[in-house]
Every structure is written in structure tokens, then in C-alpha cells.
Design a protein around this motif. Sequence first.
Motif: not given
Length: 418
Positions: A330-339, A388-407
Motif C-alpha cells: 500500500l506504500k508503493s504503487f497501485n493502478w487507478q482509473a477515473e470516472f 487527477t489520475v494523471d497527476g494534475k489538480e482535480n478541477p472538480d475537487f471541492v472542499e466539503g461533503p462528498f457522497g457516492l452510492a455503490v450498488r
Amino acid sequence: MLLRILDNHTQYVDQNKGKRQFLSLMTRIRATQTLGATLTSRGSYDRAANIYKRLIEDALKNHSDHFKPDRCLTLETALEVQDENAQDRAWKLRSAIDTVYDECLCDYNEVSDAMPSNLHTRIKDTINKASSKITSGDQQHGLTEYINLLKDMKNNDKYRDLISPAAKVMVNESLEIAESADDLDLKNRKLRESLDRVYNEVRLPEVYSPSVGPLKSKKQKPKDSGMLVVDFNQAGGSMFSYQIQILDDKCMGGSSHAQALLEEEKKYLSFHGNLARTNRGGFASFRILPTVKDEFRGILKNTKAVMLEVMNLEKQNIRYKFQMANEAHLKSFNWQAEFIVEPDNQFHTVVIDVLSFWPTMFGHVLSSPGNVDFSKVDCLGILISHVTVDGKENPDFVEGPFGLAVRSIRLIKNKDDD
């Protein structure tokens, strides 16, 4: 019991305990090698040198019992390098770390695939020899050492098969510059950059494996509904048993927090919390940790895409990442993709091709996407971050609440796959 001779004194070490500590140290070294390779590829030689230096200092102070005297001397000698430029300083520290790492693995007879090809030894020896000549003023003969090695690699089928197309392009371009340019400093820089890239690809094949890049997203619906592997919609619907683990930026002094709760009445997993950039934080995640790792890897085999059924629970923070990682690293690498999930109070089906996953560590992109090694993946997760997944600043990031439902989480495979 393990009998070890240190400075002519006999010492008895509990083998199991010593091996666990050793493997923990080797994991940290591997992670530092990976991060250092990323930094040097971006020209951040000072930062790379600093992380190498901290690793060596800590290893000598707290883990010297794992090293024979000659290896301690190798590390101590590397720390004495002070008056060279940042690139050479980073290289000397990295070279010492790699030498000790390889010798320790041989001593403990660890898995053979942890050892890189012997090409890395030749590159390391050549760089050490050539850089010494260049430092002493014999720049032309130092460059000749680089050129001869690169030409040998270019013309040798065995070596060519070990490196990616991108590295081959770098090798060809550096040799062309070496033949045509008059600027010796330019030649040195380009030759070293290509050798550094090849060296890191050979040493870290799980990160720098050849990649064909991400597929363009397709608008049409998938031809099949995929294999259901994680089902939060009904109890007992998943293909394997697992635990849920939360990981947020509090581990590095941040103040973001998250929860992952199963909403039985609503029939989904609620991943929610609050994001903050305090103390350079700004991320939260949950991980699905399978109980039986080998069973889980068998399920992942031959996966071509991941299918998620998700809904945004807030009106902000629409960009998430799906990740595949190795719990032991967990302290080395992992694979990520955005959605992206629009905040419209509806469930959406998101399909992510495996060629769209980027290898990352601590927000740093390690190489091109498309090289997921499922034999090393033993946990899944969903992450939200200011990066972002390619190492840039996330333009959609907002400090405050977030929530995602995963079915649910499904895997799409070839029709001919089991």
C-alpha cells in the motif's frame, strides 16, 4: 534459528521475526526506488536524492542488523557524497541502495522474479564508470562509455525485448544526438536520460511494462452485463468474502474523513464524508480486502473492463477513481482509473477498460496507462482526491461533503474466457 556472523561475533536471530522485519524493510526500499525513479524522470533530482538519503540514514540507524559490514560501508560511503551535482548525487545514493537490495535478496533466497535482469548491473557499472570519468574532466571518454552500451542494447534482441517502445525511442534519439550535436553537456544529459529510463524499466518491470495506452471511451452500451463480483444490493450476493477498510488523509496529518456504510434498506454501499486540504491533505478512499487472496486473483484473471453501478449523493465532487492495488504494498504503487458521476439522483453504469488504468503512488504517475498486472492485485477500492489520475489538480475537487452510492462491481471478460 538463523546463525549470522557480524564483525567476528556470533549472533543468533529469530528467523521468522527477522524475516518479517527484513521483508518490511525490502518493501520500503522498493517503494523508495519507485518514487525516486518517478522524481528523476521528471528532473527532480534534489527531491530524489533527499528521499534516498533519508532511507539510507534510517536503514543504518534502525536496521543495520540486516546488513553485513561491507553493505553498511556501501551505504555509508554513498552518504558522504556531498559536492556533486544533484543528478550524480541522486544516482550514487540510488546505486548504493540497489546494490544492497539485490545482495540482501540473494542472501534470503526470496522469490526469483524479484531479481531484475542482469542488464541493470551492466548499466549501473557503466554509469558509475562514465560519471567518474566525466567528473574528472575526461568527458569524451565518459560519453563513449554511454554510447557503446546503448548501441549494444539497440542491436541485441535479448535487451530490446526487455524495454518498452517509449524507451527504445529515447535510446534512438539520444544516439542520434550523440552523433550529430557538438554540445557535450546536451549529449551527456540525453544519454543519461535514456539509460536511466532503461535502468528503471528493467528494475521495476511491474511499473514500467510496455503499454499500448488507454482506449477511447465508447458511447455504446457494453455487449454483456459482466460477471457480478461485488453486490451491495443483496446480502450474500458477492463472489468472495471481504472486509471494508477506510483510508483517508488523516494518515498523513490531514483532516478529511470518510465512511463506507451498507444501507440495507436502500440496497447500496454509501461512501461519504468531508474533504479538506488541511496539511496538504485532500483525499479519502475505501478498500475491499478479500479474505482469500488467491481465490480473488483467480476471479480477476483475463478481465478486460470493470463495470460499476453508482450514484452521486451530493451536488459537488463528481470525479472519482476506481483503484486496484496490492495490500502488502500500500506504500508503493497501485493502478487507478477515473470516472465521473453527475449529481442527478440516478444510478449510472460506468465501464472502465483495463487499458485506462494508470500506475500511481502518493499521487505521482509512474508510467503510461494500460499495464495492470492482475497477479499482483489483491484489493479493490474507490478514491476521491484533489489530484487527477494523471497527476494534475482535480478541477472538480471541492472542499466539503462528498457522497457516492455503490450498488455493484462487475468484471467484463472475453467470451472465450472462463
